[in-house]
Design a protein around this motif. Structure first.
Motif, PDB file in Angstrom:
ATOM      1  N   GLY A 117       0.802  -1.222   0.000  1.00  0.00           N
ATOM      2  CA  GLY A 117       0.000   0.000   0.000  1.00  0.00           C
ATOM      3  C   GLY A 117       0.832   1.268   0.000  1.00  0.00           C
ATOM      4  O   GLY A 117       0.343   2.345  -0.338  1.00  0.00           O
ATOM      5  N   LYS A 166       3.210  -7.649  11.213  1.00  0.00           N
ATOM      6  CA  LYS A 166       1.877  -7.113  11.557  1.00  0.00           C
ATOM      7  C   LYS A 166       0.949  -8.255  11.976  1.00  0.00           C
ATOM      8  O   LYS A 166       0.264  -8.183  12.990  1.00  0.00           O
ATOM      9  CB  LYS A 166       1.317  -6.395  10.322  1.00  0.00           C
ATOM     10  CG  LYS A 166       0.145  -5.497  10.581  1.00  0.00           C
ATOM     11  CD  LYS A 166      -0.349  -4.863   9.307  1.00  0.00           C
ATOM     12  CE  LYS A 166       0.428  -3.636   8.874  1.00  0.00           C
ATOM     13  NZ  LYS A 166      -0.185  -2.947   7.727  1.00  0.00           N
ATOM     14  N   ASN A 204      -7.471  -2.614   2.609  1.00  0.00           N
ATOM     15  CA  ASN A 204      -7.446  -1.225   2.154  1.00  0.00           C
ATOM     16  C   ASN A 204      -7.523  -1.213   0.628  1.00  0.00           C
ATOM     17  O   ASN A 204      -6.550  -1.464  -0.071  1.00  0.00           O
ATOM     18  CB  ASN A 204      -6.147  -0.558   2.645  1.00  0.00           C
ATOM     19  CG  ASN A 204      -6.145   0.942   2.409  1.00  0.00           C
ATOM     20  OD1 ASN A 204      -6.891   1.438   1.560  1.00  0.00           O
ATOM     21  ND2 ASN A 204      -5.305   1.654   3.147  1.00  0.00           N
ATOM     22  N   GLY A 228      -6.035   5.538  -3.609  1.00  0.00           N
ATOM     23  CA  GLY A 228      -6.161   6.964  -3.912  1.00  0.00           C
ATOM     24  C   GLY A 228      -4.998   7.566  -4.673  1.00  0.00           C
ATOM     25  O   GLY A 228      -5.101   8.700  -5.160  1.00  0.00           O
ATOM     26  N   GLU A 231      -4.497   4.344   7.063  1.00  0.00           N
ATOM     27  CA  GLU A 231      -5.154   3.232   7.748  1.00  0.00           C
ATOM     28  C   GLU A 231      -6.024   3.616   8.940  1.00  0.00           C
ATOM     29  O   GLU A 231      -7.090   3.034   9.141  1.00  0.00           O
ATOM     30  CB  GLU A 231      -4.125   2.164   8.151  1.00  0.00           C
ATOM     31  CG  GLU A 231      -3.010   2.678   9.041  1.00  0.00           C
ATOM     32  CD  GLU A 231      -1.957   1.599   9.311  1.00  0.00           C
ATOM     33  OE1 GLU A 231      -1.933   0.582   8.611  1.00  0.00           O
ATOM     34  OE2 GLU A 231      -1.161   1.801  10.259  1.00  0.00           O
ATOM     35  N   ASN A 234      -4.369  -4.417   5.587  1.00  0.00           N
ATOM     36  CA  ASN A 234      -3.413  -4.573   4.489  1.00  0.00           C
ATOM     37  C   ASN A 234      -4.028  -4.112   3.170  1.00  0.00           C
ATOM     38  O   ASN A 234      -5.240  -4.160   2.982  1.00  0.00           O
ATOM     39  CB  ASN A 234      -3.006  -6.043   4.316  1.00  0.00           C
ATOM     40  CG  ASN A 234      -1.870  -6.477   5.225  1.00  0.00           C
ATOM     41  OD1 ASN A 234      -1.939  -7.509   5.892  1.00  0.00           O
ATOM     42  ND2 ASN A 234      -0.795  -5.704   5.259  1.00  0.00           N
ATOM     43  N   ASN A 235      -3.147  -3.749   2.286  1.00  0.00           N
ATOM     44  CA  ASN A 235      -3.542  -3.346   0.937  1.00  0.00           C
ATOM     45  C   ASN A 235      -4.033  -4.567   0.128  1.00  0.00           C
ATOM     46  O   ASN A 235      -3.676  -5.710   0.428  1.00  0.00           O
ATOM     47  CB  ASN A 235      -2.313  -2.695   0.265  1.00  0.00           C
ATOM     48  CG  ASN A 235      -2.508  -2.453  -1.209  1.00  0.00           C
ATOM     49  OD1 ASN A 235      -1.989  -3.191  -2.043  1.00  0.00           O
ATOM     50  ND2 ASN A 235      -3.272  -1.453  -1.537  1.00  0.00           N
ATOM     51  N   THR A 253      -1.117  -6.698  -1.234  1.00  0.00           N
ATOM     52  CA  THR A 253      -0.483  -7.465  -0.162  1.00  0.00           C
ATOM     53  C   THR A 253      -1.280  -8.740   0.081  1.00  0.00           C
ATOM     54  O   THR A 253      -0.722  -9.846   0.096  1.00  0.00           O
ATOM     55  CB  THR A 253      -0.445  -6.639   1.149  1.00  0.00           C
ATOM     56  OG1 THR A 253      -0.066  -5.292   0.856  1.00  0.00           O
ATOM     57  CG2 THR A 253       0.493  -7.242   2.165  1.00  0.00           C
TER      58      THR A 253
HETATM   59  C1  LIG Z   1      -2.463   9.951   3.089  1.00  0.00           C
HETATM   60  C2  LIG Z   1      -2.329   8.480   2.956  1.00  0.00           C
HETATM   61  C3  LIG Z   1      -3.113   7.786   2.021  1.00  0.00           C
HETATM   62  C4  LIG Z   1      -3.003   6.412   1.898  1.00  0.00           C
HETATM   63  N1  LIG Z   1      -3.769   5.784   0.954  1.00  0.00           N
HETATM   64  C5  LIG Z   1      -3.685   4.432   0.832  1.00  0.00           C
HETATM   65  C6  LIG Z   1      -4.486   3.749  -0.124  1.00  0.00           C
HETATM   66  O1  LIG Z   1      -5.269   4.356  -0.865  1.00  0.00           O
HETATM   67  N2  LIG Z   1      -4.362   2.400  -0.201  1.00  0.00           N
HETATM   68  C7  LIG Z   1      -3.487   1.698   0.608  1.00  0.00           C
HETATM   69  O2  LIG Z   1      -3.422   0.471   0.502  1.00  0.00           O
HETATM   70  N3  LIG Z   1      -2.721   2.322   1.498  1.00  0.00           N
HETATM   71  C8  LIG Z   1      -2.801   3.663   1.645  1.00  0.00           C
HETATM   72  N4  LIG Z   1      -2.032   4.290   2.593  1.00  0.00           N
HETATM   73  C9  LIG Z   1      -1.181   3.458   3.473  1.00  0.00           C
HETATM   74  C10 LIG Z   1      -1.969   2.943   4.680  1.00  0.00           C
HETATM   75  O3  LIG Z   1      -1.941   3.923   5.696  1.00  0.00           O
HETATM   76  C11 LIG Z   1      -1.359   1.662   5.257  1.00  0.00           C
HETATM   77  O4  LIG Z   1       0.018   1.788   5.340  1.00  0.00           O
HETATM   78  C12 LIG Z   1      -1.706   0.440   4.455  1.00  0.00           C
HETATM   79  O5  LIG Z   1      -3.085   0.271   4.355  1.00  0.00           O
HETATM   80  C13 LIG Z   1      -1.138  -0.804   5.128  1.00  0.00           C
HETATM   81  O6  LIG Z   1      -1.277  -1.928   4.279  1.00  0.00           O
HETATM   82  P1  LIG Z   1       0.014  -2.617   3.675  1.00  0.00           P
HETATM   83  O7  LIG Z   1       0.965  -2.851   4.815  1.00  0.00           O
HETATM   84  O8  LIG Z   1      -0.490  -3.886   3.093  1.00  0.00           O
HETATM   85  O9  LIG Z   1       0.575  -1.684   2.655  1.00  0.00           O
HETATM   86  C14 LIG Z   1      -2.108   5.687   2.724  1.00  0.00           C
HETATM   87  C15 LIG Z   1      -1.322   6.374   3.654  1.00  0.00           C
HETATM   88  C16 LIG Z   1      -1.423   7.749   3.764  1.00  0.00           C
HETATM   89  C17 LIG Z   1      -0.573   8.461   4.773  1.00  0.00           C
END
Ligand SMILES: Cc1cc2nc3c(=O)[nH]c(=O)nc-3n(C[C@H](O)[C@H](O)[C@H](O)COP(=O)(O)O)c2cc1C
Ligand code: SF4
Length: 512
Positions: A154, A163, A180, A184, A273, A307-308, A311
């Protein structure tokens, strides 16, 4: 015997006319009394060839592209239902270099299977990871994911296994898996393509995550602007329930996992998140203070894996083929593959899944074919709107989280947006500040106020007002935002601004 024909239902293909093409194929086949079996698959990710049509023949699948509705009668006349010759005939997709040179693990089925069919999913290697996970202890599943080296796709690249281990080790009667799917970042679409083209892979990945940490309920927080992904997910989930892959008794194991989709609130910050969790709870999406981590106190205050999409969709193949297989791809601490999205001013845009270690230059030129305009590529933004602008001198950087971080850039979600030499980098820097001002959740001052002041300062530089002083103010403001913001929206907005100033200073000179 009916002829099997594939026409993508991916949003990009639909935007380019795939629905009309599919209707024209059905109508023309009917007129000619040819029995067809039309499969609405995902996209192969070669966007310039959409609407892409493939026909199953004894010699394998033969592709035609791009096929508009008006071309269909002509195609049938050329015997395309038997793989006949035509100007739009491409042969096998597997032989097109853009596709042939990829390493598709997570996207192995996208564009190939019927996305909604539980049985087709199984025939193409689906559910094997889940079957294996059902025979393992939760701790062993977590160890397998940890061992694979999988890091969050993500943006933050945090190790998934760590995690999961935290959630597994936190006692609670109720735990959650949250996906997630807010996607965006500018220039990104891999989550969408996966959910439209192989939604059951996400269902399987989330179910495995549930078994691993002891969570019985999952939510997919889906970007509201993804109606096609929404439909695909809802149908895939219903089909998975009907086939016993979800529910109170997953595959007769007496283990429960329930899954549902919730639509996002339409704000960039709802992808962060903790804002996402607030939004999912029905509140306005605003960043939470950490600690506590969501792994300990997440959705409704309970331990939560968040998680994204990519992922979670990478988990089934890790469980199926083992951690050693997965970590054989990649370099350093960036292991496995990344679905990279090529966008912006490129000749060939679309999805390229490659092992970490490929260079930016290879992606831009060998896959992307250089700029669409034919002009030199001057700047590239990787990792969404908070990613630095990279100049030509950095194009040999290999795709690796650490290599990118070492030069102040970020891989993020793997979106690459290319700009040719007509780009105005002052305007891009201004856009970064403006984006932050519009999307700020407002919780902390450096981001809420700083981004608005940032736009004003850049406007003064552009207007030639006290330029030296305003450059100092802008650098100072960037420092304040970087070190004083609560989350990465305010904290990383300085990266595109500073990289524009550092690598493209000529665009900040006094204008005539
Ligand atoms: C402003 C901002 C926007 C974010 N947008 C997304 C998003 O659209 N999709 C996403 O997967 N993670 C996004 N993240 C990261 C998430 O906060 C988070 O790290 C993620 O969901 C964790 O999943 P992962 O460890 O599988 O990447 C964003 C973080 C920030 C600071
Ligand atoms: S940095 Fe911006 S988006 Fe993040 S918490 Fe502060 S105000 Fe909200």
């Amino acid at each position: 015997m009916s002829v099997r024909i594939y026409v993508s239902r991916d949003a990009t293909a639909l935007a380019l006319g795939a629905e009309a093409t599919a209707h024209a194929i059905v109508a023309e086949a009917d007129r000619r009394h040819i029995a067809i079996d039309l499969v609405r698959n995902g996209s192969r990710g070669l966007f310039w060839l959409e609407p892409l049509v493939e026909v199953e023949t004894p010699a394998g699948r033969i592709a035609y592209g791009s096929v508009k509705a008006k071309d269909v009668a002509d195609l049938f006349a050329a015997g395309f239902d038997r793989g006949g010759a035509h100007a739009s005939r491409l042969g096998s997709i597997d032989d097109i270099p853009f596709f042939k040179n990829q390493e598709r693990l997570t996207f192995a089925r996208v564009g190939i299977t019927d996305p909604l069919s539980v049985e087709d999913y199984r025939l193409h290697g689906g559910w094997r990871g889940l079957e294996r996970a059902l025979a393992m202890t939760p701790a062993d599943i977590v160890s397998e994911v940890t061992e694979s080296g999988l890091r969050g796709r993500g943006g933050a690249a945090f190790p998934a296994g760590i995690k999961w281990k935290t959630v597994l080790g936190t006692e609670s009667a109720q735990k959650y898996i949250v996906c997630n799917a807010d996607e965006g970042d500018s220039g990104t679409f891999s989550d969408r393509m996966l959910m439209e083209g192989d939604p059951l892979c996400l269902v399987e990945g989330m179910t495995i995550a549930g078994l691993a940490v002891g969570a019985t309920r999952g939510y997919i927080y889906l970007r509201s602007e993804y109606p096609h992904a929404h439909r695909a997910l809802e149908t895939a989930i219903a089909n998975a329930y009907a086939a016993g892959y979800l529910g109170a008794n997953v595959r007769g194991s007496s283990r429960r996992f329930d899954l549902e989709v919730r639509l996002g609130a339409g704000a960039y910050i709802c992808g962060e998140e903790t804002s996402l969790l607030d939004s999912l709870e029905g509140k306005r999406g605003q960043v939470r203070f950490k600690p506590p981590l969501p792994a300990i106190k997440g959705l409704f205050g309970e331990p939560t894996v968040i998680n994204n999409v990519i992922t979670l969709a990478s988990v089934p193949i890790i469980l199926d083929k083992g951690a050693a297989f997965y970590k054989d791809y990649g370099i350093g601490r960036s292991l496995g593959t990344l679905p990279i999205q090529l966008a912006g001013n490129l000749k060939y845009t679309g999805l390229v899944e490659k092992a970490f270690g490929v260079t930016l230059r290879e992606l831009l030129y060998d896959y992307g074919g250089g700029s669409y305009s034919g002009r030199p590529i001057r700047a590239v933004q990787v990792g969404g709107p908070l990613g630095a602008y990279m100049p030509e001198s950095q194009f040999d950087t290999v795709l690796d989280y650490e290599a990118f971080a070492a030069i102040g850039a970020m891989v993020g979600h793997g979106g690459i947006v290319a700009f040719d030499d007509t780009v105005d980098m002052l305007e891009q820097a201004r856009y970064a500040m403006e984006f932050c001002a519009v999307e700020s959740c407002g919780k902390c001052t450096p981001c809420r106020i700083g981004s608005t002041r940032g736009v004003e300062v850049i406007d003064r530089i552009k207007a030639g007002i006290e330029r030296d002083k305003n450059f100092l103010v802008l650098r100072d403001l960037c420092n304040t935002m970087r070190f004083g913001s609560l989350c990465a929206l305010g904290g990383l907005t300085p990266d595109p601004v500073r990289s524009a100033l550092d690598y493209f200073p000529e665009d900040f000179e006094v204008r005539a």
